[in-house]
Enzyme design. Structure first.
Site, PDB file in Angstrom:
ATOM      1  N   SER A 126       0.800  -1.121  -0.131  1.00  0.00           N
ATOM      2  CA  SER A 126      -0.031   0.085   0.023  1.00  0.00           C
ATOM      3  C   SER A 126       0.781   1.231   0.064  1.00  0.00           C
ATOM      4  O   SER A 126       1.100   1.777   1.098  1.00  0.00           O
ATOM      5  CB  SER A 126      -0.964  -0.027   1.347  1.00  0.00           C
ATOM      6  OG  SER A 126      -2.007  -0.649   0.916  1.00  0.00           O
ATOM      7  N   GLY A 137       1.553   4.861   0.117  1.00  0.00           N
ATOM      8  CA  GLY A 137       0.851   5.954   0.767  1.00  0.00           C
ATOM      9  C   GLY A 137       0.430   5.549   2.347  1.00  0.00           C
ATOM     10  O   GLY A 137      -0.071   6.419   2.846  1.00  0.00           O
ATOM     11  N   ASN A 138       0.678   4.246   2.625  1.00  0.00           N
ATOM     12  CA  ASN A 138       0.510   3.752   3.973  1.00  0.00           C
ATOM     13  C   ASN A 138       1.557   3.559   4.375  1.00  0.00           C
ATOM     14  O   ASN A 138       2.475   2.604   4.198  1.00  0.00           O
ATOM     15  CB  ASN A 138      -0.690   2.408   3.782  1.00  0.00           C
ATOM     16  CG  ASN A 138      -0.752   1.748   5.039  1.00  0.00           C
ATOM     17  OD1 ASN A 138       0.012   1.966   5.802  1.00  0.00           O
ATOM     18  ND2 ASN A 138      -1.692   0.805   5.130  1.00  0.00           N
ATOM     19  N   VAL A 139       2.023   4.056   5.466  1.00  0.00           N
ATOM     20  CA  VAL A 139       3.380   4.371   5.988  1.00  0.00           C
ATOM     21  C   VAL A 139       3.827   3.133   6.718  1.00  0.00           C
ATOM     22  O   VAL A 139       4.931   2.395   6.398  1.00  0.00           O
ATOM     23  CB  VAL A 139       3.462   5.655   7.058  1.00  0.00           C
ATOM     24  CG1 VAL A 139       4.858   5.526   7.721  1.00  0.00           C
ATOM     25  CG2 VAL A 139       3.332   6.933   6.331  1.00  0.00           C
ATOM     26  N   ALA A 140       2.830   2.419   7.332  1.00  0.00           N
ATOM     27  CA  ALA A 140       3.459   1.213   7.971  1.00  0.00           C
ATOM     28  C   ALA A 140       3.294   0.193   7.116  1.00  0.00           C
ATOM     29  O   ALA A 140       4.026  -0.813   7.440  1.00  0.00           O
ATOM     30  CB  ALA A 140       2.015   0.981   9.106  1.00  0.00           C
ATOM     31  N   ASN A 153     -13.368  -0.792   5.353  1.00  0.00           N
ATOM     32  CA  ASN A 153     -13.266  -0.588   3.930  1.00  0.00           C
ATOM     33  C   ASN A 153     -14.082  -1.591   3.111  1.00  0.00           C
ATOM     34  O   ASN A 153     -13.956  -1.545   1.929  1.00  0.00           O
ATOM     35  CB  ASN A 153     -11.797  -0.695   3.493  1.00  0.00           C
ATOM     36  CG  ASN A 153     -10.650   0.195   4.225  1.00  0.00           C
ATOM     37  OD1 ASN A 153      -9.678  -0.108   4.861  1.00  0.00           O
ATOM     38  ND2 ASN A 153     -10.774   1.404   3.914  1.00  0.00           N
ATOM     39  N   HIS A 206      -4.267  -5.467  -4.845  1.00  0.00           N
ATOM     40  CA  HIS A 206      -4.764  -6.482  -3.794  1.00  0.00           C
ATOM     41  C   HIS A 206      -6.134  -6.368  -3.175  1.00  0.00           C
ATOM     42  O   HIS A 206      -6.646  -7.017  -2.588  1.00  0.00           O
ATOM     43  CB  HIS A 206      -3.623  -6.445  -2.776  1.00  0.00           C
ATOM     44  CG  HIS A 206      -3.457  -5.414  -1.772  1.00  0.00           C
ATOM     45  ND1 HIS A 206      -3.033  -4.361  -2.234  1.00  0.00           N
ATOM     46  CD2 HIS A 206      -3.855  -5.414  -0.535  1.00  0.00           C
ATOM     47  CE1 HIS A 206      -3.064  -3.496  -1.132  1.00  0.00           C
ATOM     48  NE2 HIS A 206      -3.462  -4.170   0.043  1.00  0.00           N
ATOM     49  N   GLU A 237     -13.532   3.674  -0.839  1.00  0.00           N
ATOM     50  CA  GLU A 237     -12.846   3.136   0.210  1.00  0.00           C
ATOM     51  C   GLU A 237     -13.838   2.632   1.447  1.00  0.00           C
ATOM     52  O   GLU A 237     -13.353   2.481   2.472  1.00  0.00           O
ATOM     53  CB  GLU A 237     -11.432   3.756   0.811  1.00  0.00           C
ATOM     54  CG  GLU A 237     -10.680   4.071  -0.517  1.00  0.00           C
ATOM     55  CD  GLU A 237      -9.533   2.810  -0.549  1.00  0.00           C
ATOM     56  OE1 GLU A 237      -9.274   2.225   0.317  1.00  0.00           O
ATOM     57  OE2 GLU A 237      -9.400   2.554  -1.811  1.00  0.00           O
ATOM     58  N   ARG A 291      -7.313   8.274  -2.350  1.00  0.00           N
ATOM     59  CA  ARG A 291      -7.980   6.893  -2.462  1.00  0.00           C
ATOM     60  C   ARG A 291      -9.870   7.218  -2.800  1.00  0.00           C
ATOM     61  O   ARG A 291     -10.377   6.509  -3.528  1.00  0.00           O
ATOM     62  CB  ARG A 291      -8.001   6.051  -1.582  1.00  0.00           C
ATOM     63  CG  ARG A 291      -6.619   5.542  -1.307  1.00  0.00           C
ATOM     64  CD  ARG A 291      -6.586   4.210  -0.662  1.00  0.00           C
ATOM     65  NE  ARG A 291      -5.191   3.835   0.064  1.00  0.00           N
ATOM     66  CZ  ARG A 291      -5.157   2.853   0.772  1.00  0.00           C
ATOM     67  NH1 ARG A 291      -6.015   1.845   0.885  1.00  0.00           N
ATOM     68  NH2 ARG A 291      -3.929   2.713   1.258  1.00  0.00           N
ATOM     69  N   HIS A 334      -6.684   7.356   4.747  1.00  0.00           N
ATOM     70  CA  HIS A 334      -8.092   7.437   4.696  1.00  0.00           C
ATOM     71  C   HIS A 334      -8.368   8.535   5.829  1.00  0.00           C
ATOM     72  O   HIS A 334      -7.659   8.610   6.660  1.00  0.00           O
ATOM     73  CB  HIS A 334      -8.534   6.008   5.318  1.00  0.00           C
ATOM     74  CG  HIS A 334      -8.534   5.016   4.420  1.00  0.00           C
ATOM     75  ND1 HIS A 334      -8.031   3.639   4.719  1.00  0.00           N
ATOM     76  CD2 HIS A 334      -8.823   4.910   3.122  1.00  0.00           C
ATOM     77  CE1 HIS A 334      -8.095   2.880   3.614  1.00  0.00           C
ATOM     78  NE2 HIS A 334      -8.674   3.544   2.750  1.00  0.00           N
ATOM     79  N   CYS A 342      -9.996   0.624  11.706  1.00  0.00           N
ATOM     80  CA  CYS A 342      -9.875  -0.208  10.524  1.00  0.00           C
ATOM     81  C   CYS A 342     -10.652  -1.562  10.679  1.00  0.00           C
ATOM     82  O   CYS A 342     -11.061  -2.154   9.644  1.00  0.00           O
ATOM     83  CB  CYS A 342      -8.531  -0.393   9.939  1.00  0.00           C
ATOM     84  SG  CYS A 342      -7.624   1.048   9.961  1.00  0.00           S
TER      85      CYS A 342
END
Ligand code: SUG
Length: 448
Positions: free
Chosen positions: A22, A24-27, A110, A137, A174, A214, A250, A371
């Site tokens: 992902s 843009g999703n830091v983790a 989501n 994905h 999303e 998104r 998000h 989430c």
């Protein structure tokens, strides 16, 4: 009639892994390729569900998806037996195999956008499955999501289901991660708050420079139309593009709402004052009193918010009218965030209690408490019409825990995903799960 906000939590699937999928999703980006522990991930999620049930909240469970998604790999040109499809993909296109193995459906915020019956024109609860088309994905989730939601909320007298929006970036959707609802009582007409990252058709709206936005305005508007929401019951707001570029992929990474309250970061939105006024006016017209709780950047930076997931919390109503915040352990590990939370509860305002949960396995892929849950506001009659197999009880918690212990591995790396045995393990586990949750046949291997 009594009404409830029911939290349906995603059960973590047996292929949970860190694929770095992902952007843009830091983790997700920073834990890419680390070994994961699917068993621990699923048990951490179940522990949260059990704790909320024990606190008196109505809790539900949403089943994971069939992974590896062999049909998705076949549609990309891999052929032969299922084992050969996996073997070929592992040899020729490992990133595609990793994507087809993602357990990302666990982040059920989501899965869909849900509008309660008090807000909709036909008086039914409406669901629109999210197309999640920003990431490959995740874009393969919605067909199974629709079947699972259909099996949980089957009664057409009370529940209406809409297919995902057209699968193009202009309608990037999303689901509930960018949707919040304000109301005086869950059973009364409320104000649905749709937050978008960009407009696909109107270039007057600024867009982020670095990371993708998104959710589009046009997707949010389409969902509102499909659900039969009235203009008086909807507010649209734009996320601040600068925070998307800081890793807020998000809106639920920077704001959370419940009842009459919005808990948000000072930098979360564009045109904040006008937006708050519209929310306040529209909620007042429905008999409610809007309450905004702003976290100033001087106390918690956007970076702190992204690292700690302070806003990816569950804001829950307690019997005395006050609220409880369910936060991930990462909030306790961040001194500024933890100090802020201590001050917040000590002030004796609306949010009086904070409860901390260890969700590290999910957090390392960018998924916090919020989430992991899909909120569905239901009145008593509607709750009685939900498939009872998916409502959490002490015996169900026991069965699901045993099921995880029996079927899940405690380590998953890229090479494990290429093991054709994993597919058989997953199918055996999911077949048993559909019996435990009384879902009927919902997976491709069960219906093809
Ligand atoms: O879509 N992560 C998910 C996290 C979703 C969080 N949901 C909400 N904020 N509501 C995503 O980015 C990472 C998968 C990987 O890298 O292996 C992932 O899909």
């Amino acid at each position: 009639m009594k009404s409830y906000e029911v939290n349906f939590d995603g059960l973590v699937g047996p292929t949970h892994n860190y694929g770095g999928l992902s952007y843009g999703n830091v983790a997700s980006q920073s834990n890419s390729q680390q070994a994961s522990n699917p068993k621990e991930a699923a048990l951490q999620g179940l522990a949260k569900m059990k704790a909320l049930m024990d606190m008196g909240f109505v809790q539900g469970v949403l089943a994971p998806q069939e992974r590896p998604d062999v049909a998705a790999l076949r549609s990309l040109g891999f052929a032969g037996t299922d084992a050969q499809v996996i073997e070929q993909a592992a040899k020729q296109a490992m990133p595609l195999l990793v994507a087809s193995c993602s357990a990302s459906s666990m982040w059920v915020a989501n899965a869909a956008t849900v509008s309660p019956s008090a807000d909709t024109a036909d008086g039914r609860v409406h669901f629109t499955a999210a197309n999640l088309n920003c990431k490959y994905h995740r874009s393969i989730e919605h067909p199974t999501t629709s079947r699972v939601l259909g099996a949980m909320f089957a009664d057409q007298q009370h529940f209406a289901h809409h297919a995902a929006l057209p699968a193009v970036a202009q309608f990037g959707d999303e689901g509930a991660a960018n949707h919040t609802r304000f109301c005086r009582d869950y059973g009364e007409a409320g104000v649905e708050f749709f937050v978008f990252g960009r407009s696909a058709f109107d270039n007057r709206y600024p867009a982020p420079q670095k990371y993708p936005a998104r959710q589009t305005l046009e997707a949010s508007q389409a969902v509102a139309r499909l659900h039969g929401l009235s203009d008086a019951g909807v507010v649209y707001a734009q996320q601040n593009p600068a925070v998307i570029d800081a890793g807020v992929f998000h809106n639920d990474v920077i704001a959370v709402g419940n009842g009459e309250a919005l808990f948000y970061h000072e930098d979360a939105f564009l045109h904040t004052e006008a937006m708050l006024k519209e929310l306040s006016d529209k909620l007042a017209a429905r008999g409610g009193q809007f309450k905004a709780i702003c976290v100033p950047r001087s106390q918690v930076t956007v970076e702190d918010a992204v690292r700690s997931y302070l806003f990816n919390s569950q804001l829950l109503s307690r019997a005395d009218g006050s609220m409880l915040l369910i936060v991930p352990q990462e909030c306790q590990n961040n001194e500024r965030v933890w100090n802020y939370l201590q001050g917040l509860t000590a002030a004796n305002g609306l949010i009086r209690e904070v409860k901390v949960f260890d969700l590290k396995q999910s957090m390392q892929n960018g998924g916090g408490p919020a989430c992991l849950r899909l909120r569905v506001a239901l009145n008593e009659t509607e709750l009685a019409a939900v498939n009872p197999g998916v409502i959490m009880t002490a015996p169900l918690y026991g069965s699901l825990t045993q099921w995880v212990q029996k079927h899940y591995r405690d380590r998953m790396s890229e090479t494990d995903l290429a093991d054709p045995q994993l597919l058989l393990e997953c199918r055996t586990a999911l077949d048993e799960l559909t019996q435990i949750l009384k879902l009927g046949a919902v997976y491709p291997f069960q219906i093809n």
